[in-house]
Structures are given as C-alpha cells and as structure tokens.
Motif scaffolding. Sequence first.
Motif, PDB file in Angstrom:
ATOM      1  N   GLN A  13       0.836  -1.202   0.000  1.00  0.00           N
ATOM      2  CA  GLN A  13       0.000   0.000   0.000  1.00  0.00           C
ATOM      3  C   GLN A  13       0.873   1.256   0.000  1.00  0.00           C
ATOM      4  O   GLN A  13       0.589   2.221  -0.717  1.00  0.00           O
ATOM      5  N   GLN A  14       1.927   1.238   0.792  1.00  0.00           N
ATOM      6  CA  GLN A  14       2.850   2.375   0.821  1.00  0.00           C
ATOM      7  C   GLN A  14       3.529   2.561  -0.533  1.00  0.00           C
ATOM      8  O   GLN A  14       3.692   3.698  -1.003  1.00  0.00           O
ATOM      9  N   LEU A  15       3.915   1.453  -1.149  1.00  0.00           N
ATOM     10  CA  LEU A  15       4.563   1.507  -2.447  1.00  0.00           C
ATOM     11  C   LEU A  15       3.615   2.092  -3.490  1.00  0.00           C
ATOM     12  O   LEU A  15       4.008   2.962  -4.276  1.00  0.00           O
ATOM     13  N   GLN A  16       2.378   1.627  -3.503  1.00  0.00           N
ATOM     14  CA  GLN A  16       1.411   2.142  -4.478  1.00  0.00           C
ATOM     15  C   GLN A  16       1.153   3.632  -4.253  1.00  0.00           C
ATOM     16  O   GLN A  16       1.096   4.397  -5.203  1.00  0.00           O
ATOM     17  N   ALA A  17       1.031   4.021  -2.994  1.00  0.00           N
ATOM     18  CA  ALA A  17       0.825   5.437  -2.684  1.00  0.00           C
ATOM     19  C   ALA A  17       2.018   6.274  -3.128  1.00  0.00           C
ATOM     20  O   ALA A  17       1.856   7.375  -3.674  1.00  0.00           O
ATOM     21  N   ALA A  18       3.222   5.741  -2.926  1.00  0.00           N
ATOM     22  CA  ALA A  18       4.424   6.451  -3.344  1.00  0.00           C
ATOM     23  C   ALA A  18       4.472   6.587  -4.864  1.00  0.00           C
ATOM     24  O   ALA A  18       4.818   7.648  -5.389  1.00  0.00           O
ATOM     25  N   ARG A  19       4.116   5.519  -5.556  1.00  0.00           N
ATOM     26  CA  ARG A  19       4.072   5.578  -7.025  1.00  0.00           C
ATOM     27  C   ARG A  19       3.065   6.632  -7.489  1.00  0.00           C
ATOM     28  O   ARG A  19       3.352   7.432  -8.381  1.00  0.00           O
ATOM     29  N   ASP A  20       1.869   6.577  -6.890  1.00  0.00           N
ATOM     30  CA  ASP A  20       0.814   7.518  -7.259  1.00  0.00           C
ATOM     31  C   ASP A  20       1.226   8.966  -7.001  1.00  0.00           C
ATOM     32  O   ASP A  20       0.820   9.876  -7.733  1.00  0.00           O
ATOM     33  N   TRP A  25      12.932   7.537  -7.543  1.00  0.00           N
ATOM     34  CA  TRP A  25      13.337   6.160  -7.773  1.00  0.00           C
ATOM     35  C   TRP A  25      13.876   5.507  -6.510  1.00  0.00           C
ATOM     36  O   TRP A  25      13.579   4.346  -6.221  1.00  0.00           O
ATOM     37  N   ALA A  26      14.690   6.213  -5.742  1.00  0.00           N
ATOM     38  CA  ALA A  26      15.305   5.631  -4.544  1.00  0.00           C
ATOM     39  C   ALA A  26      14.245   5.230  -3.519  1.00  0.00           C
ATOM     40  O   ALA A  26      14.352   4.167  -2.894  1.00  0.00           O
ATOM     41  N   THR A  27      13.232   6.046  -3.357  1.00  0.00           N
ATOM     42  CA  THR A  27      12.147   5.725  -2.416  1.00  0.00           C
ATOM     43  C   THR A  27      11.392   4.489  -2.880  1.00  0.00           C
ATOM     44  O   THR A  27      11.106   3.587  -2.077  1.00  0.00           O
ATOM     45  N   LEU A  28      11.079   4.448  -4.174  1.00  0.00           N
ATOM     46  CA  LEU A  28      10.364   3.283  -4.711  1.00  0.00           C
ATOM     47  C   LEU A  28      11.197   2.018  -4.564  1.00  0.00           C
ATOM     48  O   LEU A  28      10.686   0.964  -4.176  1.00  0.00           O
ATOM     49  N   ARG A  29      12.479   2.123  -4.850  1.00  0.00           N
ATOM     50  CA  ARG A  29      13.368   0.967  -4.739  1.00  0.00           C
ATOM     51  C   ARG A  29      13.453   0.476  -3.297  1.00  0.00           C
ATOM     52  O   ARG A  29      13.438  -0.736  -3.034  1.00  0.00           O
ATOM     53  N   GLU A  30      13.529   1.410  -2.363  1.00  0.00           N
ATOM     54  CA  GLU A  30      13.573   1.044  -0.943  1.00  0.00           C
ATOM     55  C   GLU A  30      12.306   0.292  -0.535  1.00  0.00           C
ATOM     56  O   GLU A  30      12.373  -0.725   0.159  1.00  0.00           O
ATOM     57  N   LEU A  31      11.161   0.774  -0.978  1.00  0.00           N
ATOM     58  CA  LEU A  31       9.895   0.109  -0.648  1.00  0.00           C
ATOM     59  C   LEU A  31       9.788  -1.250  -1.337  1.00  0.00           C
ATOM     60  O   LEU A  31       9.304  -2.218  -0.741  1.00  0.00           O
ATOM     61  N   GLU A  32      10.254  -1.336  -2.588  1.00  0.00           N
ATOM     62  CA  GLU A  32      10.243  -2.623  -3.290  1.00  0.00           C
ATOM     63  C   GLU A  32      11.134  -3.638  -2.578  1.00  0.00           C
ATOM     64  O   GLU A  32      10.763  -4.810  -2.430  1.00  0.00           O
TER      65      GLU A  32
END
Length: 69
Positions: A13-20, A25-32
């Motif tokens: 959910q956090q990842l999807q919210a971050a994408r939205d 990129w670094a934040t998304l990679r960290e969440l992934e």
Amino acid sequence: MSTGMPNPNQIMQQLQAARDAGADWATLRELEDAYGRAMDEVSRILTAAVAELNQRAADLKRHGRGKRA
C-alpha cells in the motif's frame, strides 16, 4: 501479523501510494526491497509451519492416532 515483522500488504500500500504521488526512484526501490524482504520472511514462516505440521502428522500416524474413520 503480530510478530513485529513488516506486513507485506502495508508495504505494498505504501509503495502504491508512493508511485501515485510520483516518488523518486530511490524511495520506490527502498519500498520494493522492503516488500521483497517481508515476502521472504512470510515464505520462511509458512515453510517452517508446513514442515512442523507434516512432522506432527507423521508422529500421529506413527503412534496410531492418524487413522481416519
């Protein structure tokens, strides 16, 4: 999950919210990565639980308590 381990659903959910929100990129990679680690932990726990259940079933069968009616 009350074991204190990260919840993969919450991380997703956090990842999807971050994408939205257009996160970097670094934040998304960290969440992934966090999601991957959480799923690895879930897999480890489930594998151990299945092994334990299989062992208990074998023990019951060995002691004659695993017969079906």
